[in-house]
Design an enzyme around this catalytic site. Structure first.
Site, PDB file in Angstrom:
ATOM      1  N   HIS B 142       8.445 -69.993  24.003  1.00 62.33           N
ATOM      2  CA  HIS B 142       8.008 -70.811  22.699  1.00 62.33           C
ATOM      3  C   HIS B 142       9.110 -71.030  21.903  1.00 62.33           C
ATOM      4  CE1 HIS B 142       5.955 -70.569  18.821  1.00 62.33           C
ATOM      5  NE2 HIS B 142       4.735 -70.737  19.405  1.00 62.33           N
ATOM      6  N   ASP B 219       9.566 -61.638  23.985  1.00 59.15           N
ATOM      7  CA  ASP B 219       8.888 -62.066  23.307  1.00 59.15           C
ATOM      8  C   ASP B 219       7.508 -61.687  23.715  1.00 59.15           C
ATOM      9  OD1 ASP B 219       6.709 -63.516  22.001  1.00 59.15           O
ATOM     10  OD2 ASP B 219       7.565 -65.275  22.081  1.00 59.15           O
ATOM     11  N   GLN B 222       2.342 -62.986  23.568  1.00 61.15           N
ATOM     12  CA  GLN B 222       1.301 -63.274  24.277  1.00 61.15           C
ATOM     13  C   GLN B 222       0.754 -62.107  25.194  1.00 61.15           C
ATOM     14  OE1 GLN B 222      -0.637 -65.989  24.289  1.00 61.15           O
ATOM     15  NE2 GLN B 222       0.646 -66.973  22.755  1.00 61.15           N
ATOM     16  N   LYS B 245      -2.635 -61.991  17.084  1.00 56.65           N
ATOM     17  CA  LYS B 245      -3.244 -62.689  18.403  1.00 56.65           C
ATOM     18  C   LYS B 245      -3.679 -61.186  19.400  1.00 56.65           C
ATOM     19  CE  LYS B 245       0.593 -65.657  19.272  1.00 56.65           C
ATOM     20  NZ  LYS B 245       0.159 -67.196  18.889  1.00 56.65           N
ATOM     21  N   CYS B 385       4.187 -75.634  21.075  1.00 64.67           N
ATOM     22  CA  CYS B 385       5.540 -75.106  20.531  1.00 64.67           C
ATOM     23  C   CYS B 385       6.517 -74.945  21.876  1.00 64.67           C
ATOM     24  CB  CYS B 385       5.532 -74.033  19.714  1.00 64.67           C
ATOM     25  SG  CYS B 385       4.520 -74.378  18.225  1.00 64.67           S
TER      26      CYS B 385
END
Lengths: 161, 428
Positions: B142, B219, B222, B245, B385
């Site tokens: 991303h 990251d 998700q 999220k 993104c």
């Protein structure tokens, strides 16, 4: 008609399925490229401008139904018009898409079908991409940058509002 | 239409999976937003990879905070300030436990994953990256885990190296032993791709990075909503994720950093809360974690984030993962019935999460999204993104449906039916 059908009118879908103005234009003397970063729509215009009249336009648009149809209609409409006429037309289309016109003008032809897009504010940029790119390309040409690459961004779009 | 038209949605290729350990009807009932109609249809929310919906417990926690304990934290000496401080710090302790039992002071609250990664780039990065150093960034990142490193490299004269991907949507690790070398200072890679859904082998990559003396930042935006997370087992040095999220409010992010790294890093935002002593001759900074939380933080939403963590723990992250694996498997099977639809990412649900990107050969993702919205179905369309990844795929955009705890097989069926109707509508 439900709003979805207002936007995706048969005329629009017809232009989307078989876009006009795809024929290469070896005589073109103005090139303009537009990009809509929020959608990823890309358009390339080649214009044959002679005696201040758009003799012909080649449109290569990779994008959604609305941006492709708008580009295809542009190819059909602007042939034989002067820069000033095209500029005026583009302003009318912008006003129509922003809902600033009481009625859709009769003289727009197929372009009038874009009126349904005004109910989908996020898609207005798609309908304008070809027109913003064309006008900026002609502006740059007039200013002496015939091959200037033009990047149309959403921010850019606001400047015209 | 294709020959698939004869197959109705009532006879899918396999029987719908039974939810494992989750009562989806009860879960759905906890999310007030899902009861509404969109364009005359039941809302089918398939955009949780962008942001999840919020259960009543989280919404109530925000109201309760403003009704009963609103005050500024840490230095207040009155009852309200004590309550708010306690609840705020309790969220930190809970977060530390949620990610596998790290130390609470290793948990820094930020505005979101993007700010968490920028914090590392502007503090650790400024201090540790020099001309000629290498930062290895995967091709599926991303922009939040790409642009901060790109800009850092530009400022420092460092080099960004690409960890490539395969056509199946995996990281291509065949050259990893040369891509991570003595010059590599950091490996930046997502735990789960927001486009492919791929779950990346963070533990293996971390081991490779550490062998060469590099650090790894994962990251987790998700992954954290969907997988049981154990940061110690993953072996990461930094891990960034977002509350919104994973059922929590927007405006709250988390940065995990190994304590000795955080201690050696300079502060990020200078101002109140993050100091020890301030004078005209000298300023000293607070200890962890306050050093990185200058100014009044997002108190209400941090506190409400704890309600989200409790909600997820109440379901059990193993159950969350099992449910999503089942729904993803069902969705992949049903979507593959639609002729021409190109589905990105791994097919094996053991290797992926629930974000499914797809394209139709004839219909642009934005038209797909507009059409589905007319059927009450919310998906995402665009470059997500992740422009380097889109370039790899040779596409300007994809459509993406993503599933979470409140989605069931009926939602998948609604999507598949609408996609079929869409092809008829556009006459392709």
């Amino acid at each position: 008609m439900m709003p979805l059908d207002e936007m995706y009118r048969e005329i629009i879908l017809d232009h989307y399925r078989s876009p006009r103005g795809r024929k290469p234009l070896p005589e073109a003397n103005v090139t303009a490229e537009g990009h809509n970063p929020s959608c990823g729509d890309d358009i390339k215009l080649e214009i044959e401008l002679k005696d201040n009249i758009l003799q012909d336009v080649h449109v290569d648009c990779k994008g959604c139904a609305i941006s492709v149809a708008s580009g295809s209609m542009l190819a059909e409409t602007v042939k034989g018009k002067t820069f000033a006429e095209v500029s005026e037309l583009s302003k009318t289309i912008r006003k129509m898409l922003k809902g600033e016109l009481e009625e859709t003008p009769d003289n727009l032809g197929d372009l009038g079908a874009l009126a349904g897009v005004r109910q989908f504010p996020v898609r207005i940029k798609c309908a304008l991409l070809a027109w913003v790119t064309l006008i900026e390309g002609l502006d740059k040409y007039s200013a002496g940058h015939p091959d200037g690459k033009i990047v149309v961004t959403s921010e850019h779009d606001h400047e015209h509002e | 239409m294709t020959d698939m038209a004869s197959q109705t949605h009532n006879d899918p290729v396999t029987a719908p999976p039974r939810a494992v350990g989750l009562d989806i009807e009860r879960v759905k009932a906890d999310f007030p937003i899902l009861t509404q109609q969109i364009n005359g249809h039941r809302l089918v929310y398939l955009d949780s990879a962008a942001t999840s919906q919020k259960p009543r417990e989280v919404i109530n926690a925000i109201l309760e905070y403003y009704r009963k304990m609103n005050s500024n934290i840490h230095r207040g000496l009155h009852t309200l300030a004590e309550r708010a401080t306690e609840a705020y710090e309790a969220t930190r302790v809970h977060t530390a436990r949620f990610v596998g039992g790290v130390q609470p002071e290793e948990i820094i609250f930020t505005r979101g994953t993007t700010e968490s990664i920028n914090l590392v780039a502007y503090t650790w990065g400024e201090q540790n990256i020099s001309k000629g150093d290498e930062i290895l960034v995967s091709e599926m990142e991303h922009h939040a885990n790409f642009v901060p490193w790109f800009e850092l490299a530009r400022r420092k004269g460092a080099i960004i190296r690409k960890l490539p991907i395969t056509l199946c949507g995996h990281l291509d690790l065949s050259e990893i032993d040369t891509l991570i070398n003595e010059k590599t200072k950091l490996v930046a890679v997502s735990h789960m791709s927001n486009v492919f859904g791929t779950i990346n082998p963070i533990r293996d990559i971390a081991a490779k990075a550490h062998e060469k003396g590099a650090l790894i930042l994962a990251d987790g935006a998700q992954a954290s909503p969907h997988l049981p997370i154990d940061l110690r087992a993953l072996g990461v040095d930094f891990y960034a994720f977002s509350s919104h999220k994973m059922l929590g409010p927007t405006g709250v992010g988390v940065l995990y950093g190994r304590k000795e790294l955080l201690e050696a890093m300079p502060p990020f935002n200078f101002g109140g809360e993050m100091i020890n002593q301030v004078g005209f001759d000298k300023v000293t900074f607070a200890d962890l974690p306050n050093k990185f939380e200058g100014g009044t933080p997002n108190i209400a939403d941090v506190i409400a984030f704890e309600a989200a963590l409790s909600y997820l723990e109440g379901l059990g992250m193993e159950n969350v993962h099992a449910h999503e694996t089942a729904i993803t498997k069902y969705a992949l099977e049903r979507l593959s019935e639609i002729q021409g639809l190109e589905i990105q990412g791994p097919q094996d649900t053991a290797e992926r999460g629930s974000a499914i990107s797809f394209t139709d050969p004839d219909i642009h993702p934005h038209d797909i999204s507009t059409f589905l919205d007319y059927k009450g179905i919310a998906i995402r369309a665009g470059h997500h993104c992740a422009q380097p990844l889109m370039k790899f795929l040779g596409k300007v955009a994809t459509a993406r449906a993503s599933f979470y705890i409140y989605n069931d097989t009926a939602d998948v069926d609604a999507l598949v039916d609408a996609l079929r109707e869409m092809r008829r509508y556009f006459g392709v």
